[in-house]
Scaffold this active site. Sequence first.
Site, PDB file in Angstrom:
ATOM      1  N   ASP A 150     -11.738   3.939  -0.355  1.00 37.64           N
ATOM      2  CA  ASP A 150     -13.154   4.101  -0.034  1.00 37.64           C
ATOM      3  C   ASP A 150     -12.918   5.058   1.506  1.00 37.64           C
ATOM      4  OD1 ASP A 150     -15.779   4.709  -0.168  1.00 37.64           O
ATOM      5  OD2 ASP A 150     -16.475   2.727   0.381  1.00 37.64           O
ATOM      6  N   GLY A 151     -14.048   6.000   1.478  1.00 44.28           N
ATOM      7  CA  GLY A 151     -14.054   6.683   2.961  1.00 44.28           C
ATOM      8  C   GLY A 151     -13.417   8.328   2.796  1.00 44.28           C
ATOM      9  N   ASN A 152     -13.024   8.666   1.891  1.00 47.12           N
ATOM     10  CA  ASN A 152     -12.624  10.101   1.724  1.00 47.12           C
ATOM     11  C   ASN A 152     -13.573  11.099   2.344  1.00 47.12           C
ATOM     12  OD1 ASN A 152     -10.342   9.217   0.400  1.00 47.12           O
ATOM     13  ND2 ASN A 152     -10.839   9.927  -1.401  1.00 47.12           N
ATOM     14  N   ARG A 161     -15.995  17.828   1.107  1.00 50.57           N
ATOM     15  CA  ARG A 161     -15.506  16.419   0.847  1.00 50.57           C
ATOM     16  C   ARG A 161     -14.354  16.482   0.071  1.00 50.57           C
ATOM     17  NH1 ARG A 161     -19.065  12.171   0.582  1.00 50.57           N
ATOM     18  NH2 ARG A 161     -17.950  11.522  -1.359  1.00 50.57           N
ATOM     19  N   SER A 166     -15.065   5.838 -10.770  1.00 52.17           N
ATOM     20  CA  SER A 166     -15.928   4.803 -11.542  1.00 52.17           C
ATOM     21  C   SER A 166     -16.756   5.508 -12.553  1.00 52.17           C
ATOM     22  CB  SER A 166     -16.756   3.983 -10.574  1.00 52.17           C
ATOM     23  OG  SER A 166     -17.741   4.885  -9.979  1.00 52.17           O
ATOM     24  N   ASN A 224     -19.461   7.360 -10.886  1.00 55.00           N
ATOM     25  CA  ASN A 224     -18.892   8.522 -10.029  1.00 55.00           C
ATOM     26  C   ASN A 224     -19.336   9.805 -10.710  1.00 55.00           C
ATOM     27  OD1 ASN A 224     -15.846   7.069  -8.496  1.00 55.00           O
ATOM     28  ND2 ASN A 224     -18.163   7.322  -7.655  1.00 55.00           N
ATOM     29  N   ARG A 242     -18.430  -4.470  -0.424  1.00 56.04           N
ATOM     30  CA  ARG A 242     -18.806  -4.323  -1.823  1.00 56.04           C
ATOM     31  C   ARG A 242     -17.847  -4.454  -2.770  1.00 56.04           C
ATOM     32  NH1 ARG A 242     -22.147  -0.798   0.550  1.00 56.04           N
ATOM     33  NH2 ARG A 242     -20.959   1.059  -0.133  1.00 56.04           N
ATOM     34  N   SER A 258     -18.527  -3.141  -5.700  1.00 56.50           N
ATOM     35  CA  SER A 258     -18.878  -1.770  -6.631  1.00 56.50           C
ATOM     36  C   SER A 258     -18.330  -1.922  -7.962  1.00 56.50           C
ATOM     37  CB  SER A 258     -18.241  -0.657  -5.748  1.00 56.50           C
ATOM     38  OG  SER A 258     -18.792  -0.518  -4.457  1.00 56.50           O
ATOM     39  N   GLU A 263      -7.602 -12.734  -3.296  1.00 54.37           N
ATOM     40  CA  GLU A 263      -8.187 -12.887  -1.750  1.00 54.37           C
ATOM     41  C   GLU A 263      -8.552 -11.259  -1.596  1.00 54.37           C
ATOM     42  OE1 GLU A 263      -7.669 -15.046   0.484  1.00 54.37           O
ATOM     43  OE2 GLU A 263      -6.998 -16.463  -1.233  1.00 54.37           O
TER      44      GLU A 263
HETATM   45  C1  FPP Z   1     -14.357   7.104  -2.737  1.00 59.58           C
HETATM   46  O1  FPP Z   1     -14.631   7.828  -1.171  1.00 59.58           O
HETATM   47  C2  FPP Z   1     -13.339   7.698  -3.206  1.00 59.58           C
HETATM   48  C3  FPP Z   1     -13.251   8.243  -4.601  1.00 59.58           C
HETATM   49  C4  FPP Z   1     -14.505   8.146  -5.340  1.00 59.58           C
HETATM   50  C5  FPP Z   1     -12.271   8.722  -5.399  1.00 59.58           C
HETATM   51  C6  FPP Z   1     -11.003   8.324  -5.164  1.00 59.58           C
HETATM   52  C7  FPP Z   1     -10.041   9.576  -4.909  1.00 59.58           C
HETATM   53  C8  FPP Z   1      -8.752   9.848  -4.481  1.00 59.58           C
HETATM   54  C9  FPP Z   1      -8.319   8.707  -3.418  1.00 59.58           C
HETATM   55  C10 FPP Z   1      -8.063  10.863  -4.739  1.00 59.58           C
HETATM   56  C11 FPP Z   1      -6.850  11.182  -5.543  1.00 59.58           C
HETATM   57  C12 FPP Z   1      -6.820  10.074  -6.504  1.00 59.58           C
HETATM   58  C13 FPP Z   1      -5.526   9.805  -7.244  1.00 59.58           C
HETATM   59  C14 FPP Z   1      -5.314   8.723  -8.154  1.00 59.58           C
HETATM   60  C15 FPP Z   1      -4.523  11.164  -7.266  1.00 59.58           C
HETATM   61  P1  FPP Z   1     -15.634   8.556  -0.991  1.00 59.58           P
HETATM   62  O2  FPP Z   1     -15.920   9.855  -1.428  1.00 59.58           O
HETATM   63  O3  FPP Z   1     -17.015   7.662  -1.680  1.00 59.58           O
HETATM   64  O4  FPP Z   1     -15.940   8.264   0.467  1.00 59.58           O
HETATM   65  P2  FPP Z   1     -17.237   8.144   1.211  1.00 59.58           P
HETATM   66  O5  FPP Z   1     -17.814   6.925   1.172  1.00 59.58           O
HETATM   67  O6  FPP Z   1     -16.846   8.315   2.866  1.00 59.58           O
HETATM   68  O7  FPP Z   1     -18.268   9.415   0.970  1.00 59.58           O
END
Ligand code: FPP
Length: 250
Positions: A21-23, A34, A66, A69, A195, A197, A208
Amino acid sequence: MSAKSLAGASSNPVHVAVIMDGNGRWARERGLPRGKGHEAGAESVRAVVRACRDHGIRYLTLYAFSVENWRRPREEVQGLMGLLRRFMEHEEPLLHEQQIRLRIMGRLEDLPRLVQKKLTRVMEKTAHYDAGQLILALSYGGRTEIATAARRIAEEVRDGVLDPSDVDEKVFAQHLYLPDVPDPDLMIRTSGEMRLSNFLLWQLSYAELYTTPVLWPDFREPAFAAAIDAYRSRSRRFGGVLPETEGAGC
Ligand code: FPP
């Protein structure tokens, strides 16, 4: 339950699950779209796959997309699907080199055709590897998984394959997506959220939990090592008591 399984978790986990989380926040902090956060997140995926090998962790499950998503803007969903396909193209050699088996849990059929095809091919080509498993949760929802298992059981009862009295925890778990994979020992969530989620709702019963404020794109080897250290210092009791400490709780 054996005394050994009630003892402190001084050894490394066998199975680590991660909510990445946190991208989005990582990108926003830098004034970037994003998608750039997801791209940087893909680098962390590479780093953590390597770190698992170095720490002798056999199973790594990543919550990559998810069922919820799909509600994100179309452009972001398309970007994530393209990133996933490119990731597979670039990282396939790493899986072969390290003898890691790729597996998917979730509704693979929901993904775009090209992505399904690429993932299926890599899964087939790595199916015989035994050094570790990289499991991507894609179009995954814990409630969907449990409801699907319940439906399969109901069908087997209807067809006379199962008797209702046979349905216990073990039989139920055998109808989940990947019944041969042991439950996660450790679940990491980045970016400070607390969470689940809808992630691995059945399988995380005794995991854990470890949360860190580090945003996923910054979650590299040192942050992973800190999570493993924290796990090793935990006492796992599975609802029992440690042999030397009476009165411990869950
Ligand atoms: C949640 O961050 C991240 C995702 C919904 C996607 C996860 C995907 C990756 C890490 C990219 C690549 C994955 C693979 C397997 C190649 P968010 O977008 O909800 O962040 P935010 O809560 O800060 O908005």
